[in-house]
Design a protein around this motif. Structure first.
Motif, PDB file in Angstrom:
ATOM      1  N   PHE A  45      10.785  19.725 -14.861  1.00  0.00           N
ATOM      2  CA  PHE A  45      10.832  19.580 -13.403  1.00  0.00           C
ATOM      3  C   PHE A  45      12.049  18.779 -12.986  1.00  0.00           C
ATOM      4  N   ALA A  46      12.440  18.965 -11.718  1.00  0.00           N
ATOM      5  CA  ALA A  46      13.446  18.105 -11.099  1.00  0.00           C
ATOM      6  C   ALA A  46      12.775  16.793 -10.709  1.00  0.00           C
ATOM      7  N   PRO A  47      13.548  15.724 -10.523  1.00  0.00           N
ATOM      8  CA  PRO A  47      12.952  14.407 -10.265  1.00  0.00           C
ATOM      9  C   PRO A  47      12.187  14.312  -8.947  1.00  0.00           C
ATOM     10  N   ASP A  48      12.379  15.281  -8.026  1.00  0.00           N
ATOM     11  CA  ASP A  48      11.639  15.203  -6.761  1.00  0.00           C
ATOM     12  C   ASP A  48      10.202  15.722  -6.889  1.00  0.00           C
ATOM     13  N   VAL A  49       9.826  16.250  -8.063  1.00  0.00           N
ATOM     14  CA  VAL A  49       8.431  16.597  -8.338  1.00  0.00           C
ATOM     15  C   VAL A  49       7.800  15.385  -9.021  1.00  0.00           C
ATOM     16  N   ILE A  50       6.744  14.853  -8.415  1.00  0.00           N
ATOM     17  CA  ILE A  50       6.140  13.614  -8.907  1.00  0.00           C
ATOM     18  C   ILE A  50       5.051  13.949  -9.925  1.00  0.00           C
ATOM     19  N   ALA A  51       5.146  13.345 -11.097  1.00  0.00           N
ATOM     20  CA  ALA A  51       4.159  13.567 -12.156  1.00  0.00           C
ATOM     21  C   ALA A  51       3.058  12.514 -12.064  1.00  0.00           C
ATOM     22  N   SER A  52       1.812  12.953 -12.125  1.00  0.00           N
ATOM     23  CA  SER A  52       0.684  12.019 -12.039  1.00  0.00           C
ATOM     24  C   SER A  52       0.410  11.381 -13.394  1.00  0.00           C
ATOM     25  N   ASN A  53      -0.465  10.399 -13.384  1.00  0.00           N
ATOM     26  CA  ASN A  53      -0.825   9.715 -14.629  1.00  0.00           C
ATOM     27  C   ASN A  53      -1.719  10.577 -15.510  1.00  0.00           C
ATOM     28  N   LEU A  54      -2.032  11.797 -15.089  1.00  0.00           N
ATOM     29  CA  LEU A  54      -2.774  12.733 -15.923  1.00  0.00           C
ATOM     30  C   LEU A  54      -1.837  13.675 -16.667  1.00  0.00           C
ATOM     31  N   ALA A  55      -0.596  13.270 -16.794  1.00  0.00           N
ATOM     32  CA  ALA A  55       0.396  14.029 -17.567  1.00  0.00           C
ATOM     33  C   ALA A  55       1.356  13.020 -18.192  1.00  0.00           C
ATOM     34  N   TYR A  56       2.151  13.516 -19.129  1.00  0.00           N
ATOM     35  CA  TYR A  56       3.163  12.702 -19.787  1.00  0.00           C
ATOM     36  C   TYR A  56       4.541  13.182 -19.331  1.00  0.00           C
ATOM     37  N   THR A  57       5.514  12.255 -19.271  1.00  0.00           N
ATOM     38  CA  THR A  57       6.869  12.627 -18.868  1.00  0.00           C
ATOM     39  C   THR A  57       7.899  12.053 -19.834  1.00  0.00           C
ATOM     40  N   ALA A  58       9.011  12.797 -19.970  1.00  0.00           N
ATOM     41  CA  ALA A  58      10.157  12.331 -20.761  1.00  0.00           C
ATOM     42  C   ALA A  58      11.423  12.857 -20.113  1.00  0.00           C
ATOM     43  N   ILE A  59      12.403  11.981 -19.936  1.00  0.00           N
ATOM     44  CA  ILE A  59      13.668  12.390 -19.316  1.00  0.00           C
ATOM     45  C   ILE A  59      14.365  13.414 -20.194  1.00  0.00           C
ATOM     46  N   ASP A  60      14.808  14.500 -19.578  1.00  0.00           N
ATOM     47  CA  ASP A  60      15.390  15.617 -20.334  1.00  0.00           C
ATOM     48  C   ASP A  60      16.533  16.238 -19.540  1.00  0.00           C
ATOM     49  N   PRO A  61      17.648  15.542 -19.416  1.00  0.00           N
ATOM     50  CA  PRO A  61      18.731  16.031 -18.550  1.00  0.00           C
ATOM     51  C   PRO A  61      19.335  17.355 -18.983  1.00  0.00           C
ATOM     52  N   ASP A  62      19.413  17.613 -20.304  1.00  0.00           N
ATOM     53  CA  ASP A  62      20.060  18.845 -20.755  1.00  0.00           C
ATOM     54  C   ASP A  62      19.071  19.946 -21.151  1.00  0.00           C
TER      55      ASP A  62
ATOM     56  N   PRO B 212       0.809  -1.228   0.000  1.00  0.00           N
ATOM     57  CA  PRO B 212       0.000   0.000   0.000  1.00  0.00           C
ATOM     58  C   PRO B 212       0.838   1.272   0.000  1.00  0.00           C
ATOM     59  N   HIS B 213       2.121   1.178   0.251  1.00  0.00           N
ATOM     60  CA  HIS B 213       2.961   2.376   0.267  1.00  0.00           C
ATOM     61  C   HIS B 213       3.422   2.784  -1.129  1.00  0.00           C
ATOM     62  N   LEU B 214       3.187   1.908  -2.131  1.00  0.00           N
ATOM     63  CA  LEU B 214       3.684   2.184  -3.479  1.00  0.00           C
ATOM     64  C   LEU B 214       2.558   2.553  -4.433  1.00  0.00           C
ATOM     65  N   PHE B 215       2.864   3.444  -5.375  1.00  0.00           N
ATOM     66  CA  PHE B 215       1.979   3.666  -6.506  1.00  0.00           C
ATOM     67  C   PHE B 215       1.938   2.362  -7.309  1.00  0.00           C
ATOM     68  N   ASP B 216       0.779   1.996  -7.849  1.00  0.00           N
ATOM     69  CA  ASP B 216       0.728   0.720  -8.575  1.00  0.00           C
ATOM     70  C   ASP B 216       1.292   0.843  -9.990  1.00  0.00           C
ATOM     71  N   PHE B 217       1.582   2.077 -10.415  1.00  0.00           N
ATOM     72  CA  PHE B 217       2.319   2.288 -11.657  1.00  0.00           C
ATOM     73  C   PHE B 217       3.320   3.398 -11.399  1.00  0.00           C
ATOM     74  N   ASP B 218       4.596   3.028 -11.351  1.00  0.00           N
ATOM     75  CA  ASP B 218       5.663   3.972 -11.022  1.00  0.00           C
ATOM     76  C   ASP B 218       6.535   4.181 -12.258  1.00  0.00           C
ATOM     77  N   SER B 219       6.395   5.377 -12.860  1.00  0.00           N
ATOM     78  CA  SER B 219       7.240   5.709 -14.014  1.00  0.00           C
ATOM     79  C   SER B 219       8.016   6.987 -13.746  1.00  0.00           C
ATOM     80  N   GLN B 220       8.188   7.346 -12.474  1.00  0.00           N
ATOM     81  CA  GLN B 220       8.810   8.609 -12.124  1.00  0.00           C
ATOM     82  C   GLN B 220      10.261   8.663 -12.609  1.00  0.00           C
TER      83      GLN B 220
END
Length: 920
Positions: free
Chosen positions: A776-793, A744-752
Motif C-alpha cells: 500500500f501507499a502510506p496514505d492507506v492506514i493499517a490497523s493493529n489487526l495487521a502487520y506492516t513493513a516499509i517496502d519502498p522498492d 483524542p485526535h490521535l491513535f494511541d499507538f501510531d506505527s503508520q
C-alpha cells in the motif's frame, strides 16, 4: 483411481488389478480347485495373486451359496487365509473367512461382500484401497492380514460398534438405579468397578475361562424377570469369584472358577438395579465377546461419558491404526526385522541361537503408558509382543536340532516370557483405569487362545497370578520411577491429553511450570508435560519414548522451549509422523491435527512419514536425521528475535491502534455522513486490517496526526467524534489509556509507515497456496489487526508473496486451529534471505509489480476469492510462476518439491546463523 479399479473389477481383470494396481505378488502356487454338485455340475476356482501366504482365488461364476461354501472349504485345505471372488454376470461376491474361538475350537464363518457391476460403490472402492500394498515396503504376514481384515472383516467391526452401544445402555441403566442424592464420586466409582466386572464375565463366557455361558445363565435363570434381585445376585457372584475356597456354591455358580487378580476383591453393595439393567446385560451377552478386540474398550468408554467431561480431561481415544503408527517404528518393527534376520541365518544352530536371543529380548521389555486411558496402547503393545513371541516359539518348534527332537520343551505353559506384569499404566480417572485392567486380562486370554490353536494347549490363567499395573493418579505429579524403574529395556508411549495453552487450567499451568522449571511456559501445550517427565524419568538411561501430540508442539514459538531440552538431553528423533488429521474409533471424536514423535539415544537413520492435507500417507523415508519441525533438515531451533536475521529484510510491526471506542474509525455505512463535512472529509483515509485486506471490505478512519486545530473547531463531525473518543478514554480502567484522553485526535499507538509498505494479515487459511500480503501507499492506514513493513522498492512484497516464504511459514510458524499464524518475531525475522545483488532486488521487485497488476486486473473478486479458485486464474498463475523463478534463483534453490524447498531454507537459515556467530 477408484473408477479405474472398479472398471477392472467389473471386467474381471483380477490378476491385473491385484498385481499391477494393488501391488500384490504373482500366485505362489499354480493350482485350480474344483467341486462337483449332485447333478454333476463342476465349479472351479484359480489362484490369481498372493502376498505372504494370503491368496486370492477367482471363480468365474456365481454357483450359489452351497457350492460357494463347498468350494471355499476345499480351498481352505491349501490356503488358510484367502479371499475368494465369485464373478457372476451382473454381480460379484467376495468372500472372506472370519475366525472365532468357541467351545474349545476355532470356527470359521464366511462373510459375503456383494458388488453390483457398474455400480460406483464407493464403500467397495474404499475396501480395495485398504488392501493396496505399499510398493516400496514389503509387509510381514501380520500386517497383510491386518489390512485385509480391516477391509473385509466387517462382521467384527459391526460387533464392536454394537458392543459400544450396549456398553452405553448398561451404563445408563445402572446409573439410573442410584438415588438422586447419591454421592457422585462414590456412585461413579461403583459403576466403573461393576461394569468392568460385567465386561470380564461376558468375555469369560465366550473364551472358555469357565463353563460356556455361565454368566449369561446366572442372569437368565437365577434372577427374576423384573430384576428386583439382580443386585443381590451380582453382589453374591462378585464375592464368590473372589473366594478361593467357598463354604458353599450358590445355585447357578457351579460353572465358575476362582478369579483372584484384584478384579473382584473390593467389597461394595450395588443398589436395586431393576429390569432395565437385567435386559441390558442379557442383550450384551448375546454378543460374541471373543471376537471383539479389547483395544476398542477406549471407544466404548468414550461413548458412555458426556462430552463435557471428555473435553475437561482432554480425552482423545486412539484407533489401532494410530497406535501402531507409534509402536511400530518405536520398537515393534525392529523386533520383527530381528525375527526375519534370525530365520534367514544359514544354519539351524545359528537360527536357534538368534531366535533364543530375540526371545530373551522380548521377555526383558517393559512397557509403560503414562496417560493410558482405557489402555489402548498397552493392550496393543501386549498383543503385538505376544504375536512376535508366538512366531518365535513356532519357528523354534519347527527347527530340529536332531532327528525326532524339538528345541522346545513340551510344557508350553512355562515357556512364555512376555507377561502381563511387564506392562504399566498411569491414568488420572478411575473408570478408564478399571477398563484397562480388565481389557488386559481379556487380551491375555485372546493371545492364549492363539497359543492353543498353534500348540494345542495354553496356560491356565485362573486364579490370576499376574496382571498389568495400572496406577490411578496424576502422571505429571507422580514419580514414574516408583512405578517402574527406568532402564534401556523400558519403552514409554501413549496419547496424553490434548489441551492447548488457552485450555489449560491454573493447576495444569502450574504443573508445566514445575516440570519445565521455568515461570514463562508461553504457548506450550499440556502434552509437553509428558515430554518433560520422560526427560526426568530416563535421565541418563537409554530407553525409548514416543507420544501422539497436537501439531502445535512442532509449530512456532513452543518448538525451542520443548525441543531444546530434549536435544540437550542427548535424545534424537527416532521417527516422526508429520501433521495428519486425527481419527478415533469413538463416535463424535474431536477433530484435531496431530503429530507422532519418537525418541531414542541411538545413532541410526530416522524414519520420516509425510501426509497429504487430507491425511493420506504420501511417503516414508529413512533419512540421516529429523529436526524439531519434522523435516529432513539441519537440527536448528528458530527462536524469537527482535530484528530480522537477514540484512535484506526490514522488520514487520503491528499496525496502528485507535483505542477510540469507535470514534476515529469510520464504518462504510457512516462514510457518506463524514464526507458531507468538507473539513472532516480531508482527513478521511482508507483503513485496512486483515479482514479488509483479504475480503475487500470498505472501512475508513479519521487520520488526524497533522490536523490543524482550527479545522476541529470548524467541523461538527470532528468535534463530536473527538469528544466521544475523549470520554471513552477517560472511562477506561487502564491508566495508560486515560493518559491519552487529552489527545483524542490521535491513535494511541501510531506505527503508520511514511513510505510504501507491505501489509500482512495475522492469519491466513492453510488452503492458500501463497501468503496473501498486499503493498500500500502510506496514505492507506493499517490497523493493529495487521502487520506492516516499509517496502519502498517492492522487494519485501515479492519475497513474502513467493513459494519460498509460504514454505517457511508452514514449516516454522504457529497455527490457530489449522490456519497459518504470521509472526514477525518467529517467522519473518528468521526468514533466511541471503545477500541480494542490486540486479536481484530489481527483478524480484519487478516480478512483484507484475503480480500486483495481475491481482487488480480482476475487479470483481476479493483477494481471498481470487486465491480460492483451483487452479488459480491464468494471470495470477503466470505472475506467481515468474516471481518464484526469480526468488528461487536469488535464494539458490534448484529443487522441485515442497520438502526440498523447506530443507533448503533450513540450510540457508543455518548458514546465516553461522555467519552471525550465534549458532550453537
Amino acid at each position: 483411481m477408484s473408477d479405474e479399479l472398479l472398471s477392472k473389477v467389473d471386467r474381471g481383470d483380477f490378476q491385473e488389478l491385484f498385481i499391477e494396481d494393488l501391488n500384490w505378488l504373482a500366485p505362489d502356487i499354480k493350482q485350480t480347485v474344483s467341486v462337483t454338485d449332485d447333478d454333476g455340475r463342476a465349479v472351479s476356482a484359480r489362484n490369481v495373486a498372493s502376498y505372504k501366504g494370503l491368496r486370492v482365488w477367482v471363480c468365474d461364476e456365481r454357483p450359489g451359496s452351497a457350492l460357494e461354501a463347498e468350494l471355499d472349504r476345499l480351498i481352505s485345505k491349501t490356503t488358510t487365509d484367502r479371499l475368494v471372488i465369485f464373478d457372476g454376470n451382473k454381480d460379484q461376491v467376495w468372500r472372506w473367512p472370519v475366525r472365532r474361538a468357541k467351545d474349545g475350537s476355532v470356527t470359521s464363518r464366511l462373510t459375503s461382500h456383494r458388488h453390483k457391476k457398474g455400480d460406483p460403490d464407493p464403500k467397495f472402492a474404499a475396501r480395495l484401497d485398504i488392501i493396496r500394498m505399499p510398493f516400496d515396503v514389503v509387509l510381514d504376514a501380520n500386517a497383510v492380514l491386518g489390512k485385509v481384515r480391516n477391509a473385509f472383516d466387517t462382521e467384527a467391526q459391526n460387533e464392536s460398534k454394537r458392543a459400544s452401544r450396549l456398553m452405553a445402555n448398561m451404563y445408563a441403566a445402572v446409573e439410573k438405579a442410584y438415588p438422586t442424592d447419591a454421592d457422585p464420586k462414590k456412585r461413579d466409582h461403583e459403576i466403573s468397578v461393576a461394569l468392568a466386572r460385567v465386561l470380564f464375565l461376558m468375555f469369560g463366557d465366550d473364551t472358555e475361562m469357565w463353563q460356556t455361558d455361565a454368566f449369561r445363565n446366572v442372569i437368565q435363570h437365577e434372577t427374576r424377570p423384573d430384576g428386583s434381585d439382580l443386585a443381590r445376585v451380582l453382589n453374591e457372584l462378585f464375592t464368590f469369584l473372589d473366594t478361593a475356597k467357598p463354604d458353599h456354591v450358590p445355585p447357578g455358580f457351579e460353572g465358575f472358577k476362582y478369579v483372584n487378580g484384584g478384579i473382584f476383591n473390593e467389597k461394595f453393595k450395588l443398589p436395586t438395579l431393576g429390569k432395565d439393567f437385567r435386559s441390558a446385560i442379557l442383550e450384551a451377552c448375546a454378543v460374541d465377546w471373543s471376537g471383539i478386540s479389547p483395544a476398542i474398550f477406549g471407544s466404548m468408554f468414550q461413548s458412555v461419558r458426556d462430552a463435557e467431561t471428555r473435553r475437561a480431561l482432554g480425552e482423545h481415544y486412539t484407533s489401532e491404526e494410530n497406535i501402531l503408527k507409534t509402536l511400530d517404528p518405536l520398537f515393534l518393527d525392529e523386533l520383527r526385522d530381528e525375527l526375519a534376520a534370525a530365520l534367514a541365518r544359514d544354519t539351524t544352530q545359528k537360527k536357534v541361537n538368534s531366535l533364543n536371543k530375540l526371545w530373551d529380548r522380548l521377555g526383558a521389555i517393559r512397557f509403560m503408558d503414562p496417560a493410558c486411558g482405557c489402555g489402548n496402547f498397552i493392550i496393543v503393545a501386549y498383543r503385538e509382543l505376544r504375536e512376535i513371541e508366538l512366531e518365535v516359539m513356532t519357528a523354534l518348534a519347527d527347527l530340529r536340532v536332531a532327528p525326532g527332537s524339538s528345541t522346545l520343551d513340551a510344557d508350553w505353559t512355562r515357556l512364555l516370557k512376555v507377561s502381563l506384569d511387564h506392562f504399566y499404566g498411569i491414568e488420572i480417572d478411575e473408570w478408564p483405569a478399571r477398563i484397562a485392567e480388565t481389557a488386559m486380562f481379556m487380551m491375555d486370554r485372546q493371545c492364549d487362545l492363539k497359543l492353543r490353536e498353534r500348540f494345542g494347549q495354553a496356560p491356565e490363567r485362573l486364579p490370576i497370578q499376574r496382571e498389568a499395573k495400572i496406577v490411578v493418579g496424576n502422571a505429571l505429579r507422580l514419580e514414574w520411577s516408583d512405578i517402574l524403574a527406568a532402564s534401556e529395556h523400558v519403552v514409554v508411549a501413549g496419547n496424553p491429553p490434548f489441551l492447548g495453552h488457552n485450555s489449560r487450567t491454573a493447576e495444569q499451568s502450574s504443573e508445566l511450570r514445575d516440570l519445565w522449571r521455568r515461570d514463562d511456559i508461553g504457548r506450550l501445550d499440556y502434552v509437553t508435560g509428558w515430554y518433560a517427565k520422560s526427560l526426568d524419568y530416563f535421565n541418563g538411561d537409554k530407553g525409548r519414548w514416543a507420544f501422539v501430540s497436537t501439531s502445535s508442539v512442532v509449530q512456532g514459538e513452543p518448538v525451542p522451549a520443548l525441543f531444546g531440552p530434549v536435544f540437550r538431553g542427548g535424545w534424537r528423533i527416532r521417527f516422526a509422523h508429520q501433521v495428519f488429521p486425527w481419527e478415533s474409533e469413538a463416535t463424535g471424536a474431536a477433530a484435531v491435527h496431530c503429530v507422532i514423535v519418537g525418541f531414542d539415544r541411538e545413532q541410526a537413520p530416522a524414519l520420516l512419514v509425510r501426509y497429504s492435507a487430507n491425511g493420506v500417507e504420501i511417503s516414508r523415508d529413512r533419512i540421516p536425521g529429523i529436526n524439531a519441525y519434522l523435516h529432513a533438515a539441519p537440527n536448528v531451533l528458530v527462536e524469537q528475535r527482535r530484528r530480522p536475521l537477514s540484512p535484506e529484510l526490514a522488520p514487520f510491526g503491528f499496525g496502528s491502534r485507535p483505542n477510540d471506542g469507535g470514534s476515529l474509525v469510520v464504518e462504510a455505512a457512516d462514510a457518506p455522513e463524514v464526507r458531507q463535512d468538507v473539513v472532516a472529509a480531508r482527513y478521511l483515509r482508507k483503513y485496512v486490517g486483515a479482514r479488509e485486506l483479504l475480503h475487500g471490505q470498505d472501512r475508513w478512519c479519521l487520520w488526524l496526526a497533522d490536523v490543524d486545530k482550527a479545522d476541529i473547531e470548524r467541523s461538527p463531525v470532528l468535534r463530536d467524534r473527538l469528544a466521544r473518543c475523549r470520554q471513552h478514554r477517560l472511562n477506561s480502567k487502564r491508566p495508560a489509556t486515560r493518559e491519552w484522553a487529552d489527545r483524542p485526535h490521535l491513535f494511541d499507538f501510531d506505527s503508520q509507515p511514511k513510505a510504501a509498505y507491505v501489509c500482512a494479515p495475522g492469519l491466513v487459511s492453510e488452503k492458500r497456496p501463497y501468503f496473501l500480503a498486499t503493498r500500500f501507499a502510506p496514505d492507506v492506514i493499517a490497523s493493529n489487526l495487521a502487520y506492516t513493513a516499509i517496502d519502498p522498492d517492492g522487494v519485501l512484497f515479492g519475497l513474502i508473496s513467493s513459494s519460498m516464504f509460504i514454505a517457511w511459514q508452514r514449516a516454522v510458524g504457529g497455527r490457530l486451529e489449522s490456519r497459518l499464524r504470521f509472526s514477525n518475531t518467529v517467522v519473518w525475522n528468521n526468514f533466511p534471505v541471503p545477500k541480494l545483488t542490486r540486479s536481484q532486488r530489481e527483478v524480484i521487485a519487478a516480478a512483484g509489480q507484475s503480480l500486483a497488476r495481475a491481482r487488480v486486473s480482476d475487479t470483481t473478486s476479493t483477494l481471498a476469492e481470487q486465491y480460492a479458485i483451483e487452479p488459480l486464474p491464468k494471470a495470477l498463475r503466470d505472475a506467481h510462476a515468474r516471481l518464484d523463478e526469480v526468488v528461487d534463483e536469488a535464494l539458490g534453490f534448484a529443487g522441485q518439491t515442497a520438502d526440498e524447498r523447506v530443507e533448503h531454507l533450513f540450510a540457508l537459515f543455518q548458514l546465516l546463523l553461522d555467519s552471525e556467530g550465534k549458532f550453537q
